[in-house]
Design a protein around this motif. Structure first.
Motif, PDB file in Angstrom:
ATOM      1  N   UNK A  14       0.824  -1.211   0.000  1.00 17.21           N
ATOM      2  CA  UNK A  14       0.000   0.000   0.000  1.00 17.21           C
ATOM      3  C   UNK A  14       0.859   1.262   0.000  1.00 17.21           C
ATOM      4  N   UNK A  15       1.963   1.238   0.751  1.00 19.60           N
ATOM      5  CA  UNK A  15       2.836   2.406   0.803  1.00 19.60           C
ATOM      6  C   UNK A  15       3.550   2.619  -0.529  1.00 19.60           C
ATOM      7  N   UNK A  16       3.921   1.537  -1.200  1.00 18.64           N
ATOM      8  CA  UNK A  16       4.581   1.665  -2.503  1.00 18.64           C
ATOM      9  C   UNK A  16       3.618   2.116  -3.593  1.00 18.64           C
ATOM     10  N   UNK A  17       2.329   1.847  -3.425  1.00 23.61           N
ATOM     11  CA  UNK A  17       1.372   2.239  -4.458  1.00 23.61           C
ATOM     12  C   UNK A  17       1.205   3.755  -4.522  1.00 23.61           C
ATOM     13  N   UNK A  18       1.418   4.447  -3.431  1.00 24.08           N
ATOM     14  CA  UNK A  18       1.254   5.908  -3.438  1.00 24.08           C
ATOM     15  C   UNK A  18       2.296   6.614  -4.323  1.00 24.08           C
ATOM     16  N   UNK A  19       3.589   6.336  -4.169  1.00 23.81           N
ATOM     17  CA  UNK A  19       4.543   6.980  -5.082  1.00 23.81           C
ATOM     18  C   UNK A  19       4.357   6.517  -6.533  1.00 23.81           C
ATOM     19  N   UNK A  20       3.959   5.261  -6.690  1.00 25.48           N
ATOM     20  CA  UNK A  20       3.696   4.768  -8.046  1.00 25.48           C
ATOM     21  C   UNK A  20       2.535   5.525  -8.672  1.00 25.48           C
ATOM     22  N   UNK A  21       1.517   5.791  -7.888  1.00 21.59           N
ATOM     23  CA  UNK A  21       0.380   6.569  -8.379  1.00 21.59           C
ATOM     24  C   UNK A  21       0.820   7.989  -8.743  1.00 21.59           C
ATOM     25  N   UNK A  22       1.674   8.581  -7.923  1.00 19.33           N
ATOM     26  CA  UNK A  22       2.173   9.930  -8.225  1.00 19.33           C
ATOM     27  C   UNK A  22       2.991   9.925  -9.506  1.00 19.33           C
ATOM     28  N   UNK A  23       3.768   8.878  -9.708  1.00 16.32           N
ATOM     29  CA  UNK A  23       4.575   8.762 -10.928  1.00 16.32           C
ATOM     30  C   UNK A  23       3.687   8.615 -12.157  1.00 16.32           C
ATOM     31  N   UNK A  24       2.629   7.827 -12.031  1.00 18.72           N
ATOM     32  CA  UNK A  24       1.684   7.666 -13.140  1.00 18.72           C
ATOM     33  C   UNK A  24       0.995   8.987 -13.442  1.00 18.72           C
ATOM     34  N   UNK A  25       0.645   9.725 -12.399  1.00 15.42           N
ATOM     35  CA  UNK A  25       0.022  11.036 -12.612  1.00 15.42           C
ATOM     36  C   UNK A  25       0.953  11.953 -13.393  1.00 15.42           C
ATOM     37  N   UNK A  26       2.231  11.973 -13.018  1.00 13.03           N
ATOM     38  CA  UNK A  26       3.200  12.829 -13.713  1.00 13.03           C
ATOM     39  C   UNK A  26       3.345  12.386 -15.167  1.00 13.03           C
ATOM     40  N   UNK A  27       3.403  11.087 -15.398  1.00 14.45           N
ATOM     41  CA  UNK A  27       3.486  10.576 -16.770  1.00 14.45           C
ATOM     42  C   UNK A  27       2.248  10.897 -17.572  1.00 14.45           C
ATOM     43  N   UNK A  28       1.101  10.860 -16.916  1.00 15.84           N
ATOM     44  CA  UNK A  28      -0.154  11.168 -17.600  1.00 15.84           C
ATOM     45  C   UNK A  28      -0.203  12.631 -18.018  1.00 15.84           C
TER      46      UNK A  28
END
Length: 136
Positions: A14-28
């Motif tokens: 769950x903790x790793x999903x948050x930075x991954x989500x932020x990275x996906x947002x930046x890529x989007x």
């Protein structure tokens, strides 16, 4: 033994999903293809449903909903995608925990059934021995 490890892995995921989500947002936000085909349609749909719901609650019927501009829609789409990822990881963790608990329950039940079966066989054996002793 396995319980604290499973909890730790769940928390880590769950903790790793948050930075991954932020990275996906930046890529989007940066990729035109991702922005156009992945972020914009869900954002526009979400905006349309939200606005229609608000208008119906306020008593307006049949009013047209203006679509969001591309920048706002891309931002909203990226946010929706990131939140969906975090929610999905949380749901997956819940499902895996459910499976783990169900497996433990099943194993516990099988163990109890085996113990009961062993006790019944022991009782039958003792009953036979008692019958033999009475016959003597």
């Amino acid at each position: 033994g396995a319980f604290p490890l499973a909890k730790l892995l769940t928390l880590g995921a769950r903790q790793l999903s948050r930075p991954l989500a932020a990275r996906i947002k930046a890529g989007a936000r940066a990729s035109p293809f991702f922005r156009t085909y992945i972020c914009l349609p869900p954002a526009q749909l979400y905006h349309w449903v939200e606005m229609r719901t608000k208008m119906r609650l306020l008593g307006f019927r049949g009013a047209a909903v203006k679509p969001l501009n591309e920048e706002a829609a891309a931002e909203l789409g990226a946010e929706l995608l990131g939140e969906a990822l975090v929610f999905g990881v949380g749901g997956l963790c819940l499902y895996l925990e459910y499976l783990r608990q169900a497996g433990q329950s099943r194993r516990r039940e099988e163990h109890l059934e085996q113990t009961l079966s062993d006790l019944q066989q022991g009782l039958e054996r003792l009953q036979r021995d008692l019958d033999e002793l009475r016959a003597q």
